[in-house]
Design an enzyme around this catalytic site. Structure first.
Site, PDB file in Angstrom:
ATOM      1  N   HIS A   1       0.815  -1.218   0.000  1.00 15.22           N
ATOM      2  CA  HIS A   1       0.000   0.000   0.000  1.00 15.22           C
ATOM      3  C   HIS A   1       0.850   1.271   0.000  1.00 15.22           C
ATOM      4  CE1 HIS A   1       0.419  -0.330   4.495  1.00 15.22           C
ATOM      5  NE2 HIS A   1       0.513   0.970   4.379  1.00 15.22           N
TER       6      HIS A   1
ATOM      7  N   SER B   1       4.712   2.353   7.823  1.00 19.03           N
ATOM      8  CA  SER B   1       4.407   1.223   6.947  1.00 19.03           C
ATOM      9  C   SER B   1       5.649   0.716   6.221  1.00 19.03           C
ATOM     10  CB  SER B   1       3.372   1.632   5.906  1.00 19.03           C
ATOM     11  OG  SER B   1       2.123   1.806   6.481  1.00 19.03           O
TER      12      SER B   1
ATOM     13  N   ASP C   1      -0.086  -7.535   1.292  1.00 22.53           N
ATOM     14  CA  ASP C   1       0.420  -6.179   1.518  1.00 22.53           C
ATOM     15  C   ASP C   1       1.947  -6.130   1.520  1.00 22.53           C
ATOM     16  OD1 ASP C   1       0.191  -3.450   1.876  1.00 22.53           O
ATOM     17  OD2 ASP C   1       0.144  -3.584   4.059  1.00 22.53           O
TER      18      ASP C   1
END
Length: 460
Positions: free
Chosen positions: A190, A305, A229
């Protein structure tokens, strides 16, 4: 959030990525209580800012506790006063007893907690563990910044009809891990692919090193997998310092872990936080996708992230990916200390496939872009609940089976499905190359179509 600014021409949308898959890997509808935390809110920049934390309330609380303890001690200390004589004096024996009691209280207050040490950190790590500063020294050179530019096209919808408006560019930042000295970088999918707003793959990705020169490299997207992901990037660089990878299968609940990343962008590049493993093999649903993750109370925020979760030996045992949103609880209650990381042992096979093939080998796909027809929409448009086929991928299994745009999938292998999640759950029980039967409704007529599942190929 993506801040709306007419001068910068940015789009106001969610910062914490409530992920929506606009293909068969998930429908446009359906929110999840788990949010991603890359930070696309500010143009990438590094340095040039200081953060001051106000801890007045905490200090005041400590002061109140201290004063209360002192007053209570004074009150209980009066029990040894000799009221038979001078009220302002005590006997020698009582004075000695009082001093002995003071020493006993002092000894109890300074005694270590448990058998292994005085701090939770020493109890959360084995005796041969590295110190946290040593862990950081070892891992920090392998932590990088991820800078991505997405293109967003405004879309106006009426029913199933959609019109496109202006196209804008939106910056995003995240964190990555140096995999080897040849320039392979691991991060979250993402961070380089936006499913939330329909932006898709980033039009440009750069990797920012943590050295004094803040060296920046243009990155190539080797491959990414939205379902897990994970993504792999490649930069043209040599002599990089790769991270050391551990075994997440050996983790224990309560074990010390350290996170390094770039929360809120590159101004806080390389921020280190620590905590413990809160739970293992935690089943978490992210955008209608079930994932098995490591849960930790380590402080992780937007921009972390793709960064590493490290064990007490400075080894990467997880890739930070998601956290519980602060607005999860009703009534505006705050939610803290609930973050999640992808176990590195689970990620290894995915990463290998992405490097060797550009995609995860063996995954079945139908070949459609879809949206769910919920109960309200079904009543409004007089159609059945199910999976509305928004588009069919040319050359896909769906096209070969005769599926058309506008079809509504209501069943698979004889089982009724009302949304994309139910469709995928049954589909994923089969391998690429196997045949399945889909029940569809087309212009009010129910049809049965046989479809041979294809292997998922790289998404462009």
């Amino acid at each position: 959030m993506f801040e709306q600014n007419d001068n910068q021409n940015t789009q106001n949308t969610q910062n914490e990525y409530n992920a929506y898959y606009q293909n068969e890997n998930g429908s446009q509808g359906g929110t999840s209580y788990v949010n991603y935390y890359s930070d696309p809110s500010e143009p990438p920049k590094k340095g040039g800012g200081k953060t001051f934390l106000k801890i007045v309330a905490g200090l005041a609380a400590i002061a109140i506790v201290s004063v209360s303890s002192i007053e209570l001690y004074k009150m209980f200390g009066m029990k040894n006063t000799d009221w038979t004589g001078d009220k302002n004096t005590t006997s020698a024996a009582d004075s000695t007893a009082e001093e002995s009691e003071k020493e006993s209280i002092k000894a109890e207050s300074t005694a270590p907690i448990g058998n292994s040490g005085a701090s939770w950190m020493s109890m959360a790590a084995p005796g041969d563990a590295m110190s946290i500063p040593d862990i950081v020294d070892k891992a920090l050179p392998s932590v990088v910044g991820i800078s991505a530019i997405f293109e967003y096209t405004e879309k106006f919808s009426w029913g199933f009809y959609q019109y496109n408006g202006d196209t804008q560019q939106i910056p995003g930042t995240g964190t990555g891990i140096v995999m080897n000295e040849d320039g392979y970088i691991i991060t979250n999918a993402h961070c380089i692919y936006d499913s939330t707003n329909g932006c898709g793959k980033a039009v440009a990705v750069n990797v920012v090193m943590g050295d004094e020169e803040e060296t920046e490299y243009e990155a190539q997207i080797v491959g990414y997998d939205l379902e897990t992901d994970l993504a792999v990037l490649k930069i043209e660089a040599e002599g990089l310092i790769p991270a050391e990878f551990g075994d997440s299968d050996n983790l224990r609940v309560g074990e010390l872990v350290v996170a390094i990343g770039n929360p809120l962008g590159f101004e806080l590049f390389g921020t280190t936080t620590c905590g413990i493993v809160s739970a293992l093999n935690r089943e978490v649903t992210i955008s209608e996708k079930e994932m098995t993750l490591i849960q930790t109370d380590t402080a992780i925020n937007s921009g972390n992230s793709g960064g590493p979760l490290l064990n007490c030996y400075g080894q990467v045992i997880g890739i930070n990916s998601a956290k519980i949103s602060s607005n999860y609880a009703s009534g505006g209650a705050s939610v803290e200390g609930l973050a999640f990381a992808i176990p590195i042992t689970d990620a290894n096979e995915i990463i290998t496939d992405l490097i060797e093939h550009g995609y995860v080998v063996g995954r079945p796909q139908i070949g459609i872009t879809s949206t769910d027809v919920d109960e309200e929409m079904a009543q409004r448009f007089n159609m059945p609940q199910g999976v509305y086929v928004y588009s069919v991928t040319p050359g896909s299994a769906a096209e070969k089976a005769g599926i058309r745009q506008g079809d509504i999938i209501t069943g698979i292998q004889g089982e009724t499905v009302k949304n994309t999640d139910e469709l995928n759950k049954i589909k994923d029980e089969y391998d690429a190359g196997e045949a399945i039967t889909l029940t569809i409704v087309r212009s009010g007529e129910t049809l049965e179509l046989t479809l041979t599942l294809q292997e998922i190929q790289p998404t462009e």
